[in-house]
Scaffold this active site. Sequence first.
Site, mmCIF file in Angstrom:
data_model
loop_
_atom_site.group_PDB
_atom_site.id
_atom_site.type_symbol
_atom_site.label_atom_id
_atom_site.label_comp_id
_atom_site.label_asym_id
_atom_site.label_seq_id
_atom_site.Cartn_x
_atom_site.Cartn_y
_atom_site.Cartn_z
ATOM 1 N N SER A 191 -6.434 22.033 -32.041
ATOM 2 C CA SER A 191 -5.800 21.786 -31.692
ATOM 3 C C SER A 191 -5.394 20.605 -30.454
ATOM 4 O O SER A 191 -4.397 19.225 -29.970
ATOM 5 C CB SER A 191 -4.246 22.508 -30.430
ATOM 6 N N HIS A 219 -2.062 24.669 -36.608
ATOM 7 C CA HIS A 219 -1.606 23.002 -36.918
ATOM 8 C C HIS A 219 -2.216 23.544 -38.384
ATOM 9 O O HIS A 219 -2.734 21.958 -38.661
ATOM 10 C CB HIS A 219 -2.882 22.577 -35.721
ATOM 11 N N LYS A 250 6.133 24.546 -34.987
ATOM 12 C CA LYS A 250 5.102 23.668 -36.010
ATOM 13 C C LYS A 250 5.433 23.019 -36.969
ATOM 14 O O LYS A 250 6.478 22.454 -37.569
ATOM 15 C CB LYS A 250 3.415 23.931 -35.501
#
Length: 403
Positions: A191, A219, A250
């Site tokens: 990250s 991610h 996200k």
Amino acid sequence: MDFNNTNDAVTRRIKAMTDRIHNLKTHDLYFYNQPVEEMLPGNKVLVRGREMGMYASYSYLGLVGHPRINEAAKKAVDKFGTGTNGVRTLAGTLTIHTELEETIANFKHAEAAITYTSGYATNLTVISTMMGRGDYVFSDKINHASIVDGCLMSGAEFRRFRHNDMEHLEGLLKNAPSDVAKLVIADSVFSMDGDIIDLPKVVELCKKYNAWLMIDEAHSLGVLGEKGTGIEEHFNLYGEIDIKMGTLSKTIPSVGGYVAAKQEIITYLRHSSRAYIFSAALPPAQAAAANEAFKVILDEPWRLERLNQNTKQFIGGLKSLGFDTLLTETAIVPVLCGEDDMAFAMTRECQHNDVFVLPVVSPAVQEGLARLRATVTAAHEPSEIERAMDIIGVAGKKLGLVK
Ligand SMILES: *Cc1c(COP(=O)(O)O)cnc(C)c1O
């Protein structure tokens, strides 16, 4: 508590932080917690009446505000209201929850899935439910804080291997007793650095040393693989990750966390993990939004193509300006600054020119490795990315970071 008349450790910690923030604000170097007034098309935001290019968002596929997703959320509010008022185990499980978990299991090529109300809570509760005293966990040095906290909370022996260093991991595995439970855990895409875990090697080591494997896809969901289904698709390596963890906050424009795994593991977590048993269920609107978002990812593959083009443009452009972007291969692009002061100064230059980026400084990253942590998404226009890079480049020259 009277701050002026106490000097215990807590007071000193609070004062030190207060001073640090006051100092940054005095020098116009504090850019955290800025109120975004409005989200605008093309990944722009309105901050204090100014239109800024957003380079700190994790909405990698630009799905936030997507009409289909908004519509799904609104329908769920009409049908179920705004809260669940209880835990899943008792009266809190709605059909939208089970639907979402089926969608996730299918998307992640798993037998089943379980959801929690945040990614942070997911790591905490899952790691500490799976592992306990006498067991061993092996964690990459730059894994996300929620993983570190989960490992500490578990009470297991905590071993950290150098970042993506498979020889070091093997050494640690070899040194652990052969008859204890072992779990290897890592981010898929790191990250802060944007690089990818060496999954094939990790899988090989887990097999060799009989260890469980957990990967955090915060991610990589929607980002890695041809269809965006994540790290297994990226390496064409299916069925080897025991616990596939991810967040719904996200790429997925909602909130929450999930684990996809074999049915027995999910059943175990559903009846043993404390964040599931003792914390209220995901709100209906957020569950419905997440459920729809997984479908949109598959229905609109052009978004991932755009993300890949934009990522290439951004990394390539920054490198040719002379910036060090570490080993990133993804939409997370660190722009190395060195000392914390430089990262703050770079941020100020960018923000004053309407490029919304933020600094990451110690202790979040190692001292001397402070950086801008810029992200690029499918929603950016190539011309906008050019403009942002121009501004970052001018700032870097002005401050002597690049030539
Ligand atoms: C953001 C993040 C989390 C936490 O997810 P939330 O849903 O924001 O709580 C966990 N792991 C990693 C690697 C993350 O980047």
